[in-house]
Design a protein around this motif. Structure first.
Motif, PDB file in Angstrom:
ATOM      1  N   LYS A  52       0.905  -1.169   0.037  1.00 21.68           N
ATOM      2  CA  LYS A  52       0.040  -0.123   0.055  1.00 21.68           C
ATOM      3  C   LYS A  52       0.973   1.225   0.240  1.00 21.68           C
ATOM      4  O   LYS A  52       0.384   2.143  -0.632  1.00 21.68           O
ATOM      5  CB  LYS A  52      -0.857   0.044   1.283  1.00 21.68           C
ATOM      6  CG  LYS A  52      -2.045   0.884   1.119  1.00 21.68           C
ATOM      7  CD  LYS A  52      -3.020   0.751   2.283  1.00 21.68           C
ATOM      8  CE  LYS A  52      -3.984   1.905   2.344  1.00 21.68           C
ATOM      9  NZ  LYS A  52      -4.777   2.125   3.485  1.00 21.68           N
ATOM     10  N   GLU A  56       1.192   4.426  -3.064  1.00 27.01           N
ATOM     11  CA  GLU A  56       1.084   6.131  -2.841  1.00 27.01           C
ATOM     12  C   GLU A  56       2.541   6.651  -2.941  1.00 27.01           C
ATOM     13  O   GLU A  56       2.419   7.905  -3.196  1.00 27.01           O
ATOM     14  CB  GLU A  56       0.897   6.364  -1.146  1.00 27.01           C
ATOM     15  CG  GLU A  56      -0.334   5.404  -0.749  1.00 27.01           C
ATOM     16  CD  GLU A  56      -1.755   6.183  -1.173  1.00 27.01           C
ATOM     17  OE1 GLU A  56      -1.447   7.348  -1.406  1.00 27.01           O
ATOM     18  OE2 GLU A  56      -2.683   5.622  -1.150  1.00 27.01           O
ATOM     19  N   THR A  57       3.713   5.787  -3.099  1.00 26.95           N
ATOM     20  CA  THR A  57       4.880   6.618  -3.321  1.00 26.95           C
ATOM     21  C   THR A  57       5.673   5.834  -4.798  1.00 26.95           C
ATOM     22  O   THR A  57       5.287   4.831  -4.973  1.00 26.95           O
ATOM     23  CB  THR A  57       5.855   6.573  -2.150  1.00 26.95           C
ATOM     24  OG1 THR A  57       5.979   5.168  -1.655  1.00 26.95           O
ATOM     25  CG2 THR A  57       4.992   7.172  -1.015  1.00 26.95           C
TER      26      THR A  57
END
Length: 243
Positions: A52, A56-57
């Motif tokens: 996760k 996001e990165t």
């Protein structure tokens, strides 16, 4: 990165380099988790936190193994199986240097310990503190019990369907399936694939006149099962390609 459409692929149709990195790092999380005595749910949570975070990165911005160590540390807290950073560091050190000495409690050790703790705070912010997950494990357990009662004893005992389904579920955490599909659906799909592998037919429920998997999860469709199975097979394809 790994978008919602499945494992990222390169131009040649093979898994993209970052998917391979995540595969390797997830394997590290699983092996380190076992050595740390973590139960299967905390290990699953650690893998999910890791995947996760990288949804996001970008992989270029962070050391994936540091993120992995912090994921293990954080998962231990989330699942109330607390781990000492020192143990995580020692197990990780042994993973990378099997014949090496344990790390001395010197400046390098304390720097790494600080990095893990700092990184944990960063991850909590990036994930907006949403770090507890519904895992397929409890559903799979329930479905296996129901299925065992459904099938005749002979075909159940003759084939290792349960063992295979659990192995498939564990391996699914090498990729981000846990983020793309509902927990119940993954549980049904690994069972579906395990039954297919051994050619075990499940008789349709007479009154219901619908396939067994729909009895377990009424909002599940065949295309969803196919997508999950296809993602799982991609993970195994990577396994054969990665040394």
């Amino acid at each position: 990165g790994q978008g919602p459409e499945g494992i990222a692929r390169g131009p040649d149709g093979r898994p993209a380099p970052e998917a391979r990195v995540h595969f390797r790092v997830a394997r590290f999380i699983m092996e380190a988790g076992v050595k740390l005595g973590m139960r299967s749910i905390p290990i699953a949570t650690a893998c999910t936190i890791y995947h996760k975070f990288f949804c996001e990165t970008s992989l270029d911005a962070y050391d994936p193994y540091l993120i992995a160590m912090s994921s293990i540390y954080l998962a231990g807290k989330v699942e109330e199986q607390h781990l000492r950073t020192r143990d995580i560091i020692n197990v990780s050190n042994r993973y990378f240097n099997p014949s090496g000495e344990p790390l001395e409690l010197d400046s390098r050790f304390w720097e790494l310990r600080d990095s893990i703790v700092q990184c944990e705070l960063l991850m909590l912010r990036v994930l907006r503190f949403q770090v507890s997950f519904q895992h397929p494990h409890k559903y799979l357990l329930h479905y296996l019990v129901s299925l065992k009662n459904w099938l005749n004893r002979h075909s159940w005992q003759r084939t290792p369907v349960a063992v295979t389904a659990w192995a498939l579920l564990r391996d699914s955490y090498h990729g981000g399936l846990c983020l793309r599909f509902q927990a119940q659906h993954i549980a049904v799909a690994v069972l579906y694939l395990a039954l297919q592998v051994y050619g075990v037919e499940v008789p349709a429920e007479v009154e219901a006149e619908k396939p067994w998997w729909q009895v377990f999860s009424d909002d599940l469709t065949k295309p969803i099962i196919d997508n999950i199975v296809s993602d799982l097979i991609q993970i195994y394809t990577m396994d054969t390609e990665i040394p």
